[in-house]
Design a protein around this motif. Sequence first.
Motif, PDB file in Angstrom:
ATOM      1  N   SER A 237     -31.922   5.579 -19.851  1.00 54.19           N
ATOM      2  CA  SER A 237     -32.599   4.295 -20.052  1.00 54.19           C
ATOM      3  C   SER A 237     -33.661   4.378 -21.130  1.00 54.19           C
ATOM      4  O   SER A 237     -34.298   3.365 -21.427  1.00 54.19           O
ATOM      5  CB  SER A 237     -33.183   3.727 -18.759  1.00 54.19           C
ATOM      6  N   SER A 238     -33.860   5.546 -21.716  1.00 55.20           N
ATOM      7  CA  SER A 238     -34.709   5.568 -22.913  1.00 55.20           C
ATOM      8  C   SER A 238     -33.921   5.096 -24.135  1.00 55.20           C
ATOM      9  O   SER A 238     -34.468   4.890 -25.205  1.00 55.20           O
ATOM     10  CB  SER A 238     -35.284   6.971 -23.138  1.00 55.20           C
ATOM     11  N   VAL A 239     -32.601   4.935 -23.962  1.00 55.56           N
ATOM     12  CA  VAL A 239     -31.752   4.447 -25.056  1.00 55.56           C
ATOM     13  C   VAL A 239     -31.204   3.062 -24.737  1.00 55.56           C
ATOM     14  O   VAL A 239     -31.249   2.147 -25.546  1.00 55.56           O
ATOM     15  CB  VAL A 239     -30.577   5.411 -25.302  1.00 55.56           C
ATOM     16  N   LEU A 240     -30.673   2.928 -23.501  1.00 52.55           N
ATOM     17  CA  LEU A 240     -30.033   1.667 -23.098  1.00 52.55           C
ATOM     18  C   LEU A 240     -30.977   0.878 -22.198  1.00 52.55           C
ATOM     19  O   LEU A 240     -32.005   1.390 -21.773  1.00 52.55           O
ATOM     20  CB  LEU A 240     -28.759   1.982 -22.305  1.00 52.55           C
ATOM     21  N   ASP A 241     -30.601  -0.355 -21.871  1.00 52.71           N
ATOM     22  CA  ASP A 241     -31.386  -1.058 -20.868  1.00 52.71           C
ATOM     23  C   ASP A 241     -31.007  -0.496 -19.500  1.00 52.71           C
ATOM     24  O   ASP A 241     -29.943   0.100 -19.336  1.00 52.71           O
ATOM     25  CB  ASP A 241     -31.144  -2.570 -20.961  1.00 52.71           C
ATOM     26  N   PRO A 242     -31.893  -0.634 -18.512  1.00 46.72           N
ATOM     27  CA  PRO A 242     -31.694   0.084 -17.247  1.00 46.72           C
ATOM     28  C   PRO A 242     -30.379  -0.251 -16.549  1.00 46.72           C
ATOM     29  O   PRO A 242     -29.740   0.647 -15.969  1.00 46.72           O
ATOM     30  CB  PRO A 242     -32.897  -0.333 -16.406  1.00 46.72           C
ATOM     31  N   ALA A 243     -29.954  -1.518 -16.591  1.00 45.38           N
ATOM     32  CA  ALA A 243     -28.719  -1.871 -15.882  1.00 45.38           C
ATOM     33  C   ALA A 243     -27.512  -1.184 -16.526  1.00 45.38           C
ATOM     34  O   ALA A 243     -26.675  -0.584 -15.834  1.00 45.38           O
ATOM     35  CB  ALA A 243     -28.538  -3.390 -15.886  1.00 45.38           C
ATOM     36  N   SER A 244     -27.429  -1.231 -17.869  1.00 44.11           N
ATOM     37  CA  SER A 244     -26.298  -0.584 -18.542  1.00 44.11           C
ATOM     38  C   SER A 244     -26.321   0.918 -18.299  1.00 44.11           C
ATOM     39  O   SER A 244     -25.269   1.540 -18.057  1.00 44.11           O
ATOM     40  CB  SER A 244     -26.351  -0.835 -20.055  1.00 44.11           C
ATOM     41  N   ALA A 245     -27.519   1.509 -18.343  1.00 43.77           N
ATOM     42  CA  ALA A 245     -27.627   2.948 -18.109  1.00 43.77           C
ATOM     43  C   ALA A 245     -27.114   3.304 -16.727  1.00 43.77           C
ATOM     44  O   ALA A 245     -26.348   4.262 -16.547  1.00 43.77           O
ATOM     45  CB  ALA A 245     -29.083   3.390 -18.270  1.00 43.77           C
ATOM     46  N   ALA A 246     -27.520   2.506 -15.724  1.00 41.96           N
ATOM     47  CA  ALA A 246     -27.107   2.802 -14.352  1.00 41.96           C
ATOM     48  C   ALA A 246     -25.601   2.646 -14.192  1.00 41.96           C
ATOM     49  O   ALA A 246     -24.941   3.479 -13.563  1.00 41.96           O
ATOM     50  CB  ALA A 246     -27.852   1.874 -13.386  1.00 41.96           C
ATOM     51  N   ILE A 247     -25.060   1.571 -14.782  1.00 37.42           N
ATOM     52  CA  ILE A 247     -23.619   1.351 -14.638  1.00 37.42           C
ATOM     53  C   ILE A 247     -22.843   2.469 -15.335  1.00 37.42           C
ATOM     54  O   ILE A 247     -21.895   3.038 -14.778  1.00 37.42           O
ATOM     55  CB  ILE A 247     -23.235  -0.032 -15.229  1.00 37.42           C
ATOM     56  N   GLY A 248     -23.281   2.817 -16.546  1.00 43.04           N
ATOM     57  CA  GLY A 248     -22.589   3.869 -17.285  1.00 43.04           C
ATOM     58  C   GLY A 248     -22.621   5.197 -16.556  1.00 43.04           C
ATOM     59  O   GLY A 248     -21.582   5.858 -16.380  1.00 43.04           O
ATOM     60  N   VAL A 249     -23.787   5.585 -16.121  1.00 43.20           N
ATOM     61  CA  VAL A 249     -23.921   6.877 -15.453  1.00 43.20           C
ATOM     62  C   VAL A 249     -23.189   6.865 -14.114  1.00 43.20           C
ATOM     63  O   VAL A 249     -22.552   7.852 -13.726  1.00 43.20           O
ATOM     64  CB  VAL A 249     -25.415   7.233 -15.276  1.00 43.20           C
ATOM     65  N   GLY A 250     -23.253   5.726 -13.421  1.00 43.79           N
ATOM     66  CA  GLY A 250     -22.537   5.619 -12.151  1.00 43.79           C
ATOM     67  C   GLY A 250     -21.048   5.792 -12.352  1.00 43.79           C
ATOM     68  O   GLY A 250     -20.376   6.527 -11.597  1.00 43.79           O
ATOM     69  N   ALA A 251     -20.508   5.119 -13.374  1.00 46.75           N
ATOM     70  CA  ALA A 251     -19.073   5.239 -13.663  1.00 46.75           C
ATOM     71  C   ALA A 251     -18.736   6.687 -14.020  1.00 46.75           C
ATOM     72  O   ALA A 251     -17.725   7.242 -13.544  1.00 46.75           O
ATOM     73  CB  ALA A 251     -18.693   4.301 -14.809  1.00 46.75           C
ATOM     74  N   ALA A 252     -19.595   7.305 -14.826  1.00 49.53           N
ATOM     75  CA  ALA A 252     -19.347   8.692 -15.212  1.00 49.53           C
ATOM     76  C   ALA A 252     -19.319   9.592 -13.986  1.00 49.53           C
ATOM     77  O   ALA A 252     -18.476  10.499 -13.878  1.00 49.53           O
ATOM     78  CB  ALA A 252     -20.436   9.152 -16.189  1.00 49.53           C
ATOM     79  N   TRP A 253     -20.200   9.341 -13.048  1.00 49.32           N
ATOM     80  CA  TRP A 253     -20.247  10.144 -11.825  1.00 49.32           C
ATOM     81  C   TRP A 253     -18.952  10.003 -11.024  1.00 49.32           C
ATOM     82  O   TRP A 253     -18.370  10.994 -10.580  1.00 49.32           O
ATOM     83  CB  TRP A 253     -21.450   9.739 -10.972  1.00 49.32           C
TER      84      TRP A 253
END
Lengths: 303, 191
Positions: A237-253
Amino acid sequence: MSASDRQSGTGGCGTWQADPALLARYGRGELHGPAAWSIEAHLPRCATCQREIGSHLDAERLGRNRRAVLAAVAVGPPGIGERALVRLGVPAHLARLVVVTPSLRRSWLASVTLVLAVALGFSYLAVPLVGARPGPVALGLAAGPAMRLVPFLVLVPLLPLAGVAAAFSRRFDPTHDLAVAAPLSGVQVFFVRSAAVLVASLVPALVLAAGLPGPGWLPAALLLPALAVAAVALAASSVLDPASAAIGVGAAWVVLSGALGVAWGSPAVAFGPGGQVLSGAVLVAAFGVVVARRGRLELGWAR
Amino acid sequence: MRSTASQGGPLGCLDDPELLRAVGRGDEAALGELYDRHAGWLTLRLSRRCSSADLVDQAVQDTFVALWRQARRYRGDGEIGAFIWGIGIRRMIDLVRRGARRPAGRAWWVPSWTAHEGLVVSAEDEVLVGVEHGRLGAALDQLSPELREAMAATVIDGLSYAEAARLLGVPVGTLKSRCYRARVELREALL
């Protein structure tokens, strides 16, 4: 004069009236002894003298206190959580900032617990669905029984993730503007809220995990991967907005743990010894990124 | 400072008990009006008992917040001014006592309503109004500062021995004996 005296209630000035000069000396703090006592016994009851004495006070100070009173009344009393935090030594303004975090509301925590409870129930009721299949043993569980844990194991890192995202989303946070304007650096708010959200969402997860079938140390094994996933999202989230960061990382997990599970033949492998080492390394790396890029982690960073 | 409402607005026409009942119904403007009437003297009077302006401000704020939260339980008897003083001085004592320990704590201390009933217009107040004229005033003037202080805390402020001892920072026994000596000296001066 007598009409306005009645304002103050039953008393009124009666026969005794404070001398304006005496009142002025009292107002300046120059009056002592019995004369001051007389004024003090008289003032609570006499509207005229109350009005008179008001002119001897700093209007700005009275106005400041007035605003504080009306603000306190409008906000209402602090809840149990806030009082507990203050009692533990957390400064009052920080405690208020923590308890208004969207993902620390009772409704949010209740739904986290409910989702996990359903996943927990699944791990007991899904035996006919999954059945007992032969396969390698991970976490002290054969592959068949381990399959039943999949929903729970996948969810445990995802829920803190959602909590962190919600904690910093303008959409969910009615106090977002207030928090941005708080006399704290955005990073402080960021760390305080993240820590509070992680603790609040991991506690129900670990408590419910104690009810999972499997070895007794299973709950402890969930901690490190969950923290690592959340830390990666915070770093992202230092790069993306928090929602996109969470969705991206969640999907990656989900993809990564699924792929690992398929490759090793057991879904629990991400929580095994190898998974723990990997999680630890990821956690340290992500924390390093968060610290290095902390300047970007303002509450309003989603630019 | 007084708000414009107190000069001619509808709230300005209400007396204190009516205002307090309005506060009990959740009327914030009525609380503001009560504040405008009573905060001035309360601030001055508390300032004479505590040298920290911050603690006084805190006590004044807490007093009116407590008034807001307790107003519904007001039964409509007793003087509002004396009642406000009762809340304020006890809040002050509380803050002074633990001021050093927890300066930043936002206290939401709420007094119990019944604790102040003894304060509502005491006979001492009736006697004291106008006391500086005449023999009693002269007799009081002759008391030592310690004895006067003890008398002021118990008689004027309406505090119990324990509360007065806390306010003045002396043991309860000391305070009791000072009050006793003050009464003896006053009796001798007057008889």
